[in-house]
Design an enzyme around this catalytic site. Structure first.
Site, PDB file in Angstrom:
ATOM      1  CE  LYS A  51      -2.643   2.832   1.089  1.00  0.00           C
ATOM      2  NZ  LYS A  51      -3.551   3.416   0.055  1.00  0.00           N
ATOM      3  CB  SER A  53      -6.648   1.263   0.738  1.00  0.00           C
ATOM      4  OG  SER A  53      -5.866   2.082  -0.110  1.00  0.00           O
ATOM      5  CB  SER A  88      -7.236   4.932  -1.104  1.00  0.00           C
ATOM      6  OG  SER A  88      -7.907   3.791  -1.574  1.00  0.00           O
TER       7      SER A  88
END
Length: 430
Positions: free
Chosen positions: A36, A113, A137
């Site tokens: 990420k 996210s 997330s």
């Protein structure tokens, strides 16, 4: 290595991080992973999902230790993935860079996210990927994309070299398509434990939490119960109303109990728990990023802009109470689960929402979702999303939780139960 294709829009930056050794004896030899865009990689700007952030920050001068651990274990990194801006959403849409395509349902959000990391795994672009989970997330995109995802016990995996969102909740988690790889990665990243329980002494079905599910009824709960009976015996199964347990054992929740929407189908104590979590999250987000937001005034997308600016208004009122809630809930779950107990809940209250749904109309769903997500978030216990296939062509997930520090035990249980669980789900479809 061969260039990774990206028809799903998961990657913001593709590169190769070579493993320290090519020895086939290494535990992650031959596996590829993505990270990420919240993790530092030496020589690359950590973009945090927002072009104004990337513009105003320099390239990292070191690589996050968790990535280095994976490279030492023989895995190959292939790039950074898209994420929601400033990690402040569970939706997965990004107005600046686009939205990674959900590999299970192209007209639905991938979840955030850690959206790109989940899509990269679900679309078979990599074997596993790193994400972060503050409010949900990792767990949410894992459920939405039909893959495994773990939120480890808070504090057991290093967050050094990871942009903080709210430190009281931030965890480094990971995704995989099968339970064995999920566990392999866990053996590299998690602290070793000398004496793991061999089997659970109880698996508690949180009946009130499953009633929050609004789209697939009881058949997957029945599949779970059948699987537990087959593997561990009927006596292992317990039933509980988690909301009552929380209400009775977390007295510091009282100031939050009056908040919420009247007439809605919520569990009052879990709604209060999520209110406490979101307040402390807003406060810590402000402490971490309020000055940058006030100075730069970044262009933020719908929903995220409102949440970020609202966070900047947060004061320290009730923050001490939030910290007491965290401590009391952790103690309550220790008492409930013991050393070898497992708690089963739905990961989210429904299927992934459709793309570009108005943020206002999503709020009721978000409230229900955070009621479930706050259980592990506030207590700091570990949680794994288990994919159960699809219902009405939409992915379905269920979660198992274990006490803080029992991550490897939980991964063992997930790996053991998954094959039987899949069989039982298929039997119930016939």
């Amino acid at each position: 290595m061969e260039e990774v294709s990206d028809d799903y829009g998961a990657f913001i930056d593709k590169f190769t991080l070579q493993p320290n050794s090519s020895s086939p004896q290494l535990p992650l030899h031959g596996l590829t992973f993505a990270v990420k865009d919240i993790f530092d990689v030496n020589g690359y700007v950590t973009g945090f999902g927002n072009p104004d952030w990337a513009r105003t920050h320099s390239a990292a001068t070191s690589t996050a230790p968790v990535i280095l651990d994976l490279l030492k274990a023989g895995a190959t990194g292939v790039g950074k993935t898209f994420m929601d801006e400033m990690a402040y959403s569970i939706n997965g849409e990004n107005i600046h860079y686009g939205t990674p395509r959900n590999p299970c349902a192209a007209d639905r959000v991938p979840g955030g996210s850690s959206s790109g990391s989940a899509v990269a795994v679900g679309a078979m672009l990599v074997d596993f990927s790193l994400g972060t989970d503050t409010g949900g997330s990792v767990r949410v995109p894992a459920s939405y994309c039909g893959i495994f995802g773990i939120r480890p016990s808070h504090g057991v995996v290093s967050t050094t070299g990871v942009i903080p969102m709210a430190q009281s909740f931030d965890t480094v988690g990971w995704f995989a398509r099968d339970s064995s790889i999920l566990k392999q990665v866990g053996k590299v990243l998690l602290p070793s434990q000398d004496l793991l329980p061999v089997r659970p002494n109880q698996i508690i079905i949180a009946e009130d939490c499953f009633k929050l599910q609004d789209f697939w009824g009881s058949q997957f709960t029945k599949a779970l119960i059948n699987s537990i009976e087959k593997l561990y015996g009927r006596g292992t199964i317990k039933h509980a109303h988690l909301g009552e347990i929380v209400k009775e054992n977390v007295p510091s929740l009282k100031p939050f109990m009056s908040q919420g929407s009247e007439g809605q189908e919520y569990i009052p104590s879990l709604l209060a728990l999520s209110n406490a979590m979101r307040l402390l999250q807003r406060y810590e987000f402000k402490e971490n990023h309020g000055e940058w937001i006030s100075t730069i005034k970044p262009n933020l997308g719908p929903g995220i802009a409102e949440r970020a600016w609202e966070a900047l208004k947060t004061t320290d009122e009730k923050i001490d109470v939030c910290l007491s809630v965290k401590a009391e809930l952790k103690e309550a779950l220790v008492a409930l689960l013991g050393d070898a107990g497992i708690l089963a809940i739905p990961t989210v209250p429904g299927p992934p929402p459709k793309l570009q749904t108005d943020p206002t109309s999503l709020e009721a769903f978000r409230v229900k979702a955070f009621s479930l997500l706050s259980i592990a978030g506030v207590s700091g216990v570990c949680q794994v999303n288990i994919p159960l296939g699809v219902h009405g062509n939409l992915p379905v997930g269920i979660s198992l939780l274990a006490k803080h520090g029992s991550d490897l035990f939980l991964l063992d249980i997930v790996d053991t139960i998954y094959g039987t669980l899949k069989e039982q789900v298929e039997l119930l479809k016939e």
